[in-house]
Write an enzyme that holds these catalytic residues in place. Sequence first.
Site, PDB file in Angstrom:
ATOM      1  N   VAL A  45      17.036 -16.812 -69.161  1.00  0.00           N
ATOM      2  CA  VAL A  45      18.093 -15.879 -69.539  1.00  0.00           C
ATOM      3  C   VAL A  45      19.043 -15.739 -68.362  1.00  0.00           C
ATOM      4  O   VAL A  45      18.619 -15.448 -67.245  1.00  0.00           O
ATOM      5  CB  VAL A  45      17.509 -14.488 -69.907  1.00  0.00           C
ATOM      6  CG1 VAL A  45      18.627 -13.522 -70.262  1.00  0.00           C
ATOM      7  CG2 VAL A  45      16.515 -14.616 -71.039  1.00  0.00           C
ATOM      8  N   ASP A  66       5.258  -1.811 -71.040  1.00  0.00           N
ATOM      9  CA  ASP A  66       5.856  -1.712 -69.706  1.00  0.00           C
ATOM     10  C   ASP A  66       7.378  -1.799 -69.793  1.00  0.00           C
ATOM     11  O   ASP A  66       8.003  -2.556 -69.067  1.00  0.00           O
ATOM     12  CB  ASP A  66       5.300  -2.799 -68.784  1.00  0.00           C
ATOM     13  CG  ASP A  66       5.577  -2.515 -67.307  1.00  0.00           C
ATOM     14  OD1 ASP A  66       5.764  -1.333 -66.937  1.00  0.00           O
ATOM     15  OD2 ASP A  66       5.620  -3.477 -66.512  1.00  0.00           O
ATOM     16  N   ASN A  85      12.636  -4.797 -66.721  1.00  0.00           N
ATOM     17  CA  ASN A  85      12.139  -5.714 -67.749  1.00  0.00           C
ATOM     18  C   ASN A  85      13.142  -5.922 -68.879  1.00  0.00           C
ATOM     19  O   ASN A  85      12.761  -6.288 -69.991  1.00  0.00           O
ATOM     20  CB  ASN A  85      10.808  -5.215 -68.317  1.00  0.00           C
ATOM     21  CG  ASN A  85       9.662  -5.464 -67.369  1.00  0.00           C
ATOM     22  OD1 ASN A  85       9.768  -6.276 -66.454  1.00  0.00           O
ATOM     23  ND2 ASN A  85       8.573  -4.764 -67.578  1.00  0.00           N
ATOM     24  N   ASP A 110       9.102  -9.698 -70.287  1.00  0.00           N
ATOM     25  CA  ASP A 110       7.768  -9.318 -69.815  1.00  0.00           C
ATOM     26  C   ASP A 110       6.884  -8.672 -70.863  1.00  0.00           C
ATOM     27  O   ASP A 110       6.454  -7.534 -70.715  1.00  0.00           O
ATOM     28  CB  ASP A 110       7.882  -8.422 -68.580  1.00  0.00           C
ATOM     29  CG  ASP A 110       6.571  -8.351 -67.814  1.00  0.00           C
ATOM     30  OD1 ASP A 110       5.624  -9.076 -68.178  1.00  0.00           O
ATOM     31  OD2 ASP A 110       6.483  -7.571 -66.858  1.00  0.00           O
TER      32      ASP A 110
END
Length: 171
Positions: free
Chosen positions: A31, A75, A80, A96
């Site tokens: 990304v 998370d 993230n 993640d």
Amino acid sequence: TAQAFVHKHAVVVRDYGEEPDGSLYLTMDLVQGETLAARAARRGGKLPPAEAVRLVVQLLEALGEAHARGIVHRDLKAENVMVEDGPGGLSAKVLDFGIAKALGDGAGRGGHEVTEAGRVIGTLSAMSPEQAAGEPVDARSDLWSVGALLYGLLAGRPPYEADSPQRHLWK
């Protein structure tokens, strides 16, 4: 679990597994862009409300699909989330899913547990009270984390500070 999850606002995990020597691996799409944390930091820790809401709505779309497939991220935090600036404007991508847990039996590929029951895993300032207490979590825990993330993007600080589960303000 995470490998079967594909959404335009989530990074696609292509493969994961364990090598014969015990090393674990994970391959996913590349990304371009910056983390949501870096984007906010460049702006004094805050984002304009319209931008923050636009990105959070995209996160919620991805989470809706993950939750429909029985996947809890566990998370969610600004580190993230990647933000790409493309022809259609800003686009958020959830990263993640490495500690993601399947709802129900929690079994991952090969029947192995993705996470250990009762173990506190994640970032304390972004986790729900039940997760910080080591209790079972479900999709509502991710939604709590999204609320904490949005608060941080608008206020420039987390809703609370915690350095251990015992000091978690909401426990």
